[in-house]
Design an enzyme around this catalytic site. Structure first.
Site, short mmCIF file in Angstrom:
data_model
loop_
_atom_site.label_atom_id
_atom_site.label_comp_id
_atom_site.label_asym_id
_atom_site.label_seq_id
_atom_site.Cartn_x
_atom_site.Cartn_y
_atom_site.Cartn_z
N GLY A 195 5.35 -3.58 77.52
CA GLY A 195 3.97 -3.21 77.80
C GLY A 195 3.89 -1.95 78.61
O GLY A 195 4.90 -1.46 79.12
N PRO A 197 3.14 0.75 81.67
CA PRO A 197 3.50 0.65 83.08
C PRO A 197 2.37 -0.02 83.88
O PRO A 197 1.20 0.20 83.60
CB PRO A 197 3.67 2.09 83.53
CG PRO A 197 3.82 2.88 82.29
CD PRO A 197 3.14 2.14 81.19
N THR A 199 1.42 -3.15 84.20
CA THR A 199 0.65 -4.28 83.70
C THR A 199 1.17 -5.61 84.22
O THR A 199 0.65 -6.66 83.85
CB THR A 199 0.65 -4.32 82.17
OG1 THR A 199 1.99 -4.12 81.72
CG2 THR A 199 -0.23 -3.24 81.60
N GLY A 200 2.20 -5.56 85.05
CA GLY A 200 2.66 -6.80 85.68
C GLY A 200 3.88 -7.42 85.04
O GLY A 200 4.11 -8.61 85.17
N HIS A 417 -24.71 21.76 83.06
CA HIS A 417 -23.63 21.27 82.21
C HIS A 417 -23.55 19.74 82.26
O HIS A 417 -23.55 19.07 81.24
CB HIS A 417 -22.30 21.90 82.67
CG HIS A 417 -21.09 21.46 81.91
ND1 HIS A 417 -20.48 22.25 80.97
CD2 HIS A 417 -20.38 20.31 81.95
CE1 HIS A 417 -19.44 21.60 80.47
NE2 HIS A 417 -19.36 20.41 81.06
N GLU A 418 -23.55 19.22 83.47
CA GLU A 418 -23.41 17.76 83.60
C GLU A 418 -24.65 17.04 83.06
O GLU A 418 -24.53 16.01 82.41
CB GLU A 418 -23.17 17.37 85.07
CG GLU A 418 -21.86 17.91 85.68
CD GLU A 418 -20.62 17.50 84.88
OE1 GLU A 418 -20.64 16.45 84.21
OE2 GLU A 418 -19.62 18.26 84.92
#
Ligand code: ADP
Ligand code: MG
Ligand code: ZN
Length: 617
Positions: A195, A197, A199-200, A417-418
């Site tokens: 999985g 990086p 993710t446990g 722009h935003e």
């Protein structure tokens, strides 16, 4: 030979020599002065003389002087004895024993050399990080981490229920290996946790050991790879040996890809060491009998680089996917970590989960910690929702840079722009609601930002939705063009992302009429973000097709831009209004935006989609 044996041998030699010396001396029944021996000779008491280099022994006649039979006297030079005899006093010669000085002159230099040799090797070994020093190369004592009890349970790992279910079987097996043997079933020898990086995976492996209450032998793949060829292999052997001794147990190899990378025929710089280590691992995997109760777990985020030999049946024959959590998963993970901090009543895990699509477990753990840090800094006694939203922004957009000031003109551009992004998002049906827009510069690059809140996790997207996504990305540039009639560098990142989506639509998803349902791009890495970044993709189209692909991508972008331009054009009044307020307040929240854009002209109602003409290439 180890150190203790060496010391023992040295002491034994010394002992024997000392005893021998004493024995020699004890042979001397009675020592007499040389002068006395001479008188005894004259008196005829002696029957037999033995003359040695340094001394003379004489056997006495029977009965004389009680029980004594033998006398000894150190020899004196006859000429000297003759002279001394005249004075009629007892005299004798004294010999000093040369035994110890001889011994020392041999032993001391040897010891000094030995000492220097040890010192050099220890230093050398220390530098290479071999811990135990020269004498125990290959012993992995220092590197294998054994935990008798990991203290982690499945409860600590949230949001990965399917993976947990698959691992539950291993726990049951470790708890009662006999039960499983009954029907002749055997446990998979190795289980690979795969999985992205964070993710446990590591956490999950430890939880399995914790649940089964067995010792946990963990080692990282990179620690096997040593400077000396053969050391890593010795470590593998050692690791399995130790685990077998304390079975039932779990062996966990983290970051297996460091070790198990596919062997290549011609490697530059030689990978002998890694190959030997890998081979040893394969041997151990084949050789060990899972019924003794040792289970091998490994984790990797790059399964595709692993050597195929590792993945065949009978080795790591089961793979458990540990994927990024979905919304319910995120809520569960947040709850696990929120337990560790003092929370205010207004904190809602669900709301936080809403804002953190795509976060991994590790990101979420970090988020809770950041929020707690922020609360501490503002001297609050509880962590509030506000801290969480700030922490999310911080993680998403980099640290707030209050000290970087834009000049008024730049601020105006950024504001329009935003708002351009926000309005296109609001005007397009089915787009994620805009949660916040801001013109506070953050991190490197981003001068302002528009945050959208996904309403749900998406696994499928239609062509139309992707086009709308591109339109939102281009909304910033469209607003700039409309208001200032210029093009600025502020849109570079937006354009790169839009192009990426458009290219994927054409070459991967088969969404372009001209190109058809043909994939022209090599499959991307399933777990790790693409390393090459935006830019030339691994495209395997012919020159002619490549040209048509470029044209199609261009058309998608152009059409989407036309759409966003129409939106901002039609809503110019709203655009001006929002931009003014944004310049004043620096940030606008969802509620304020909705209020300001009540009379927004939306696509479908007032704004028509531009006609898409099929270009006649
Ligand atoms: P990986 O090995 O997959 O890269 P780790 O297991 O090392 O990730 O996770 C790092 C940290 O992130 C853990 O110590 C834990 O605090 C947190 N974490 C990750 N995934 C989860 C999860 N599913 N539930 C709870 N915490 C998690
Ligand atoms: Mg890990
Ligand atoms: Zn932008």
């Amino acid at each position: 030979m180890n150190k203790q044996n060496l010391y023992f041998a040295i002491f034994a030699i010394f002992g024997i020599l000392i005893v021998h010396e004493f024995w020699q001396q004890s042979q001397t029944v009675e020592a007499v002065p040389y002068s006395r021996l001479e008188t005894m000779l004259k008196e005829g008491q002696i029957t037999e003389l033995k003359i040695y280099d340094n001394y003379i022994t004489g056997t006495l006649k029977d009965g004389v002087d009680g029980t004594k039979q033998v006398v000894v006297a150190n020899r004196v030079d006859p000429r000297l004895a003759e002279q001394l005899g005249r004075y009629n006093i007892p005299f004798t010669q004294v010999y000093e024993s040369k035994f110890f000085s001889t011994l020392l002159s041999w032993v001391v230099p040897a010891l000094i050399f030995f000492g220097i040799w040890m010192l050099i090797f220890r230093k050398f070994a220390g530098k290479q990080g071999m811990g135990g020093g020269f004498m125990n190369i290959g012993k992995s004592k220092a590197k294998v981490y054994v935990e008798q009890q990991t203290g982690v349970s499945f409860e600590d790992v949230a949001g990965v229920d399917e993976s947990k279910e698959e691992l539950q079987e291993i726990v049951d097996f470790l708890k009662a290996p006999e039960e499983y043997g009954k029907l002749g079933a055997r446990m998979p020898k190795g289980i690979l946790l795969v999985g992205p990086p964070g993710t446990g995976k590591t956490l999950l492996a430890r939880a399995v050991a914790g649940e089964a209450e067995v010792p946990f032998f963990s080692i990282s793949g990179s620690e096997f790879v040593e400077m000396f060829v053969g050391v890593g292999a010795a470590r593998v052997r050692d690791l399995f040996e130790q685990a077998r001794k304390s079975a039932p147990a779990i062996i966990f190899i983290d970051e297996l890809d460091a070790l198990g990378r596919a062997r290549t025929a011609a490697g530059f710089g030689g990978n002998d060491e890694r190959e030997q280590t890998l081979n040893q691992l394969l041997v151990e995997l084949d050789g060990f009998d899972p019924t003794v109760g040792v289970v091998l777990l490994a984790a990797t985020n790059r399964p595709e680089v692993l050597d195929p030999a590792l993945l065949r049946a009978g080795r790591f024959d089961r793979q458990v996917l540990v994927d990024r959590p979905d919304k319910t998963g995120r809520i569960a993970i947040l709850q696990v970590h929120m337990k560790k901090v003092l929370l205010d009543d207004d904190v809602n895990a669900e709301q936080v989960a809403d804002l953190t699509t795509g976060f991994s477990g590790a990101d979420l753990a970090n988020l809770v910690n950041e929020a707690a840090l922020l609360a501490t800094r503002r001297k609050a006694d509880k962590v509030a929702m506000e801290d969480f939203t700030q922490a999310i922004e911080r993680i998403v957009a980099g640290l707030e840079k209050k000290n970087r000031l834009l000049n008024p003109k730049e601020r105006r551009i950024v504001a329009y722009h935003e708002v351009g992004h926000a309005l296109t998002a609001l005007a397009l049906p089915g787009s994620d609601p805009v949660y916040k827009i801001s013109i506070i510069p953050r991190g490197i690059g981003a001068l302002g930002y528009t945050m959208q809140r996904p309403t749900e996790d998406r696994f499928l997207m239609t062509k139309e939705e992707l086009e709308y996504k591109i339109a939102v990305l281009l909304g910033g540039r469209a607003a700039e063009k409309l208001i200032f009639n210029h093009l600025s560098t502020g849109a570079a990142d937006d354009i790169a992302r839009a192009t990426d989506i458009a290219r994927n639509m054409v070459t991967r998803y088969g969404m372009d009429d001209d190109i058809g349902f043909v994939v022209y791009e090599e499959r991307q890495h399933p777990f790790l973000p693409q390393q090459q970044g935006p830019g030339p993709h691994g495209c395997n189209a012919s020159d002619n097709t490549a040209r048509r692909i470029d044209a199609s991508v261009r058309r998608i972008i152009d059409d989407s831009f036309a759409l966003s331009y129409r939106i901002v054009e039609r809503n110019r009044g709203q655009l001006e209004r929002c931009a003014q307020l944004l310049l004043e307040k620096e940030t606008l929240l969802e509620g304020e935006l909705v209020e300001l854009t009540r009379d927004l002209h939306r696509v479908g109602d007032d704004v028509q989609r531009p006609e898409t003409e099929l270009s006649p290439t």
